[in-house]
Design a protein around this motif. Structure first.
Motif, PDB file in Angstrom:
ATOM      1  N   VAL A 129     -36.163 -48.106 -22.191  1.00  0.00           N
ATOM      2  CA  VAL A 129     -36.186 -46.849 -21.434  1.00  0.00           C
ATOM      3  C   VAL A 129     -34.796 -46.203 -21.429  1.00  0.00           C
ATOM      4  N   ARG A 187     -29.216 -36.947 -26.548  1.00  0.00           N
ATOM      5  CA  ARG A 187     -28.500 -36.676 -27.802  1.00  0.00           C
ATOM      6  C   ARG A 187     -29.233 -35.629 -28.636  1.00  0.00           C
ATOM      7  N   ILE A 188     -30.527 -35.839 -28.847  1.00  0.00           N
ATOM      8  CA  ILE A 188     -31.315 -34.905 -29.666  1.00  0.00           C
ATOM      9  C   ILE A 188     -31.300 -33.515 -29.021  1.00  0.00           C
ATOM     10  N   THR A 189     -31.466 -33.487 -27.708  1.00  0.00           N
ATOM     11  CA  THR A 189     -31.555 -32.198 -27.008  1.00  0.00           C
ATOM     12  C   THR A 189     -30.253 -31.412 -27.121  1.00  0.00           C
ATOM     13  N   THR A 197     -31.112 -41.273 -26.135  1.00  0.00           N
ATOM     14  CA  THR A 197     -31.472 -40.639 -27.405  1.00  0.00           C
ATOM     15  C   THR A 197     -32.033 -39.233 -27.170  1.00  0.00           C
ATOM     16  N   ALA A 198     -32.872 -39.098 -26.146  1.00  0.00           N
ATOM     17  CA  ALA A 198     -33.437 -37.780 -25.838  1.00  0.00           C
ATOM     18  C   ALA A 198     -32.321 -36.795 -25.486  1.00  0.00           C
ATOM     19  N   ALA A 209     -32.376 -46.594 -23.770  1.00  0.00           N
ATOM     20  CA  ALA A 209     -32.062 -46.085 -25.110  1.00  0.00           C
ATOM     21  C   ALA A 209     -32.857 -44.812 -25.392  1.00  0.00           C
ATOM     22  N   ALA A 210     -34.112 -44.782 -24.954  1.00  0.00           N
ATOM     23  CA  ALA A 210     -34.936 -43.586 -25.168  1.00  0.00           C
ATOM     24  C   ALA A 210     -34.348 -42.388 -24.418  1.00  0.00           C
TER      25      ALA A 210
END
Lengths: 212, 212
Positions: free
Chosen positions: B160, B169-171, B166-167, B162-163
């Motif tokens: 949870v 980072r992508i955003t 990561t979210a 890392a997700a």
């Protein structure tokens, strides 16, 4: 990219030979990098071990770092095609799981590859830049494929791809760190189940915790 | 770590001075790294710009790279404490979102910091090793805190965390890449909603797509 309409036996043999050469160069690059560190390895040495000329090396790779930790473009194309070929009604997470860790694939061999790659990069941070470029490329290709297969919006696709790759990373890392005591396939199932559940906390309790 | 029971005004002032010194050193390190590249910058120069001795520098940082892209341990402790302080019944994703991007925080300032950091690392891959160590440390602290607040199993917590990271980072990456045209807060809401939905594909259709 192979064009099926014009492929002939001779072309097939030529493609196979190219794949073999690429693989030999990558294997030589990895072995030399482990033995002596990437900085002490030259393109000439890699080519010599793989029994080709340095000029041939540059037909396949842009740099020695590319040979050490780049992804094969043909491999990325295979992933892209495999993902697009999954049924449109399949949950993108399932499709990504299927393609990233094929159920009929040799998961042990994949894990060994991952472990070697992780160790090489950890021991030689000069490879990090090239490695992260590879991961970005993987993310980009997978994101395009997720969009292509069901026409979802790209932001969603980028999130689901990054979450899936991150889940694989965490799972393999912890599987290694805990001495490979559990089945990697089971651990990956669990990780993807967490993502598919909306990351709802698993039911806690003495029983659940003692089996964790 | 400040011990509340023994904190006195003098200790408070001393802590504030330490925080100021650390901040001045980090700012000097970042500015010099941008101006001349990390490799041409010395600890002596960083210390001089921040008006302290090189010896003082090493009271705060292990290396110049640490000063350029390390996370302040006090900041990580704040994040840990903030996460543990969230209500136990709150979904871990909500709690992580709250802590990583506080609703009352200056999201624009945070995004600027993130953009500078990303650009610095992109332009100077020699900083990648230290940067990734920082991100691992952030993941570790957050994972421990997720476990501590509700006693979920550690594997779930690692996924949870890392997700969520990561979210983010992508955003932020896509928000930058598309010229900051949308609200970053809205984009983060959307990303976390995708995670909380189990990454179910959003309903497609002409309307949804034209607004994407």
């Amino acid at each position: 990219v192979v064009d099926g309409r014009t492929a002939r036996p001779a072309a097939g043999r030529r493609d196979q030979k190219k794949r073999d050469t690429r693989r030999a160069l990558a294997a030589a690059a990895e072995r030399l990098a482990f033995e002596r560190g990437p900085q002490s390895v030259t393109v000439e040495e890699i080519a010599e071990v793989a029994q080709v000329s340095p000029r041939t090396f540059f037909n396949y790779f842009a740099s020695k770092e590319d040979a050490m930790v780049g992804f094969d473009p043909a491999f990325l194309e295979l992933l892209r095609a495999a993902l697009i070929a999954r049924p449109a009604e399949e949950h993108p997470l399932e499709a990504l799981r299927y393609v990233l860790v094929p159920p009929d694939g040799d998961v042990g061999r994949m894990a060994d590859w991952w472990t070697r790659r992780t160790r090489l990069i950890h021991d030689h941070p000069t490879l990090l830049g090239r490695h992260l470029a590879s991961v970005s490329e993987l993310e980009r290709v997978m994101t395009e494929a997720v969009v292509a297969r069901t026409d979802v919006d790209e932001f969603y696709a980028a999130i689901v791809v990054a979450a899936a790759i991150t889940a694989c990373r965490i799972t393999v890392f912890r599987w290694e760190a805990t001495g490979r005591r559990v089945s990697l396939v089971d651990a990956l199932d669990e990780a993807f189940a967490h993502l598919a559940s909306g990351l709802v906390p698993p039911v806690a309790g003495p029983a659940a915790r003692s089996s964790a």
